[in-house]
Design a protein around this motif. Sequence first.
Motif, short mmCIF file in Angstrom:
data_model
loop_
_atom_site.label_atom_id
_atom_site.label_comp_id
_atom_site.label_asym_id
_atom_site.label_seq_id
_atom_site.Cartn_x
_atom_site.Cartn_y
_atom_site.Cartn_z
N PHE A 128 0.83 -1.20 0.00
CA PHE A 128 0.00 0.00 0.00
C PHE A 128 0.87 1.25 0.00
CE2 PHE A 128 -3.00 -2.98 2.08
CZ PHE A 128 -4.04 -2.86 1.16
N LYS A 129 0.31 2.34 -0.55
CA LYS A 129 0.92 3.64 -0.35
C LYS A 129 0.88 3.97 1.13
CE LYS A 129 -0.30 7.06 -2.90
NZ LYS A 129 -1.14 8.04 -3.62
N LYS A 130 1.79 4.83 1.56
CA LYS A 130 1.86 5.14 2.98
C LYS A 130 0.59 5.82 3.48
CE LYS A 130 6.83 5.14 3.56
NZ LYS A 130 8.01 5.84 4.08
N THR A 131 -0.05 6.62 2.62
CA THR A 131 -1.29 7.27 3.04
C THR A 131 -2.40 6.25 3.24
OG1 THR A 131 -1.77 7.69 0.71
CG2 THR A 131 -0.79 9.49 1.96
N TYR A 132 -2.44 5.17 2.43
CA TYR A 132 -3.43 4.11 2.59
C TYR A 132 -3.18 3.36 3.90
CZ TYR A 132 -4.80 4.76 -2.30
OH TYR A 132 -5.26 5.28 -3.46
N PHE A 160 -16.58 3.87 6.09
CA PHE A 160 -16.80 5.32 6.15
C PHE A 160 -15.55 6.04 6.68
CE2 PHE A 160 -18.03 9.06 8.62
CZ PHE A 160 -18.64 9.82 7.62
N SER A 161 -14.99 5.51 7.76
CA SER A 161 -13.80 6.13 8.36
C SER A 161 -12.62 6.09 7.40
CB SER A 161 -13.42 5.41 9.66
OG SER A 161 -14.46 5.47 10.59
N GLN A 203 -8.86 8.89 4.28
CA GLN A 203 -8.01 8.88 3.08
C GLN A 203 -8.23 10.14 2.25
OE1 GLN A 203 -5.57 7.05 2.25
NE2 GLN A 203 -5.23 7.89 0.20
N TYR A 204 -9.48 10.51 2.06
CA TYR A 204 -9.80 11.71 1.28
C TYR A 204 -9.22 12.96 1.91
CZ TYR A 204 -12.58 15.47 -0.76
OH TYR A 204 -12.97 16.64 -1.36
N ARG A 205 -9.42 13.09 3.23
CA ARG A 205 -8.94 14.28 3.93
C ARG A 205 -7.41 14.36 3.95
NH1 ARG A 205 -11.26 18.46 3.97
NH2 ARG A 205 -10.25 19.12 5.91
N VAL A 206 -6.78 13.21 4.18
CA VAL A 206 -5.31 13.19 4.21
C VAL A 206 -4.73 13.52 2.84
CG1 VAL A 206 -3.30 11.68 4.45
CG2 VAL A 206 -5.10 11.64 6.18
N GLU A 207 -5.34 12.91 1.79
CA GLU A 207 -4.86 13.18 0.44
C GLU A 207 -4.96 14.67 0.11
OE1 GLU A 207 -3.50 11.50 -1.94
OE2 GLU A 207 -3.70 9.39 -1.43
#
Length: 346
Positions: A5-9, A52-53, A58-62
């Motif tokens: 996974f990417k680190k953000t995932y 949901f979380s 993920q959306y907010r971090v990206e």
Amino acid sequence: MALNFKKTYKFAVKSALYITLFSTGVVGIISYFTSGLNYLVLLLYFVSIYLFSFFVIQYRVERFIYRRVKKIYDDVSLLDSTTLRSQPITTDMATLTKEVKKFATDKKLEIETLKIREEYRREFLGNVSHELKTPLFTVQGYLSTLLDGAMNDKTIRKKYLERAEKGVERLIYIVKDLDMITKLETGDLNLEYSDFNIVEVVQNVFELLEMRASKKNITLTFDTKYAKPIMVHADQEKIQQVVTNLVVNSIKYGKEGGTTEVSIEDLVKNKVIVRVTDNGEGIQKQHIPRLFERFYRVDKSGARSEGGSGLGLAIVKHIIEGHNERIYVESQHGVGSEFSFTLEKQ
């Protein structure tokens, strides 16, 4: 096989799991003491909260990282549009840190190089000014004296005109060497290769400089008698200039009654090495790396009693490197110096 996974995932997966476990535990405890524990509902709740979380985090971090990373890329790209912007913007902070660190290191090296070049430019201009103004002022002084009335005295007139002529000759010598080294540095060397006897070239240089050496009682000699010719493949005229400059240098800084010795030895199968050794004043270790710079002076007092343009060793270096050969220097202060260079053996 493990998923990469990417680190953000990875961050979103772990964060969503922690939130889901906590909220599911809270809901499960409340349900247990109120209406009873329904495992199917609890499982659906777990999956729903987790998904949901995950997507929210993920959306907010990206978006959070992307906006700031993009700003960093945009700011840095103003300084170097070819370094970072040629690559796609990444939200991997490790990659970003590595690239920005590399960018900063490259810029630091570039700045240090520019500082060194600027210092070299200032020193070079100062040296050029020094080399030119000495003969110019000398010529001006003698001519001014003659114009002020000394011209009427034939003895003084002749002496001053001869001295002024020497000053002009020195200026011409400096300008010619400057022109030559400019051509050498721009690659306009125009080497004319031929096969010739290097022993004969050295002997010609000895004969040319014999009178100059005799003024300081310096002996010009070979290390041994070379009965057979040693043939090399190079530009004969340029190599003779190299030998001349090195021998002149050894005479200039040689001691009264000293020697300048030339030896020619086999280095490898197709190479010879020519050594010019003197027992003069030698060179201090800190000066050796800069000896081949234009106008570099070991003697910072700037004394030029021996003449010369101050470009001899720089010209030697460019000629030898133009032949794709190497030049070396070894020196011990108070003992003497040895300059040597390689040539292709015929």
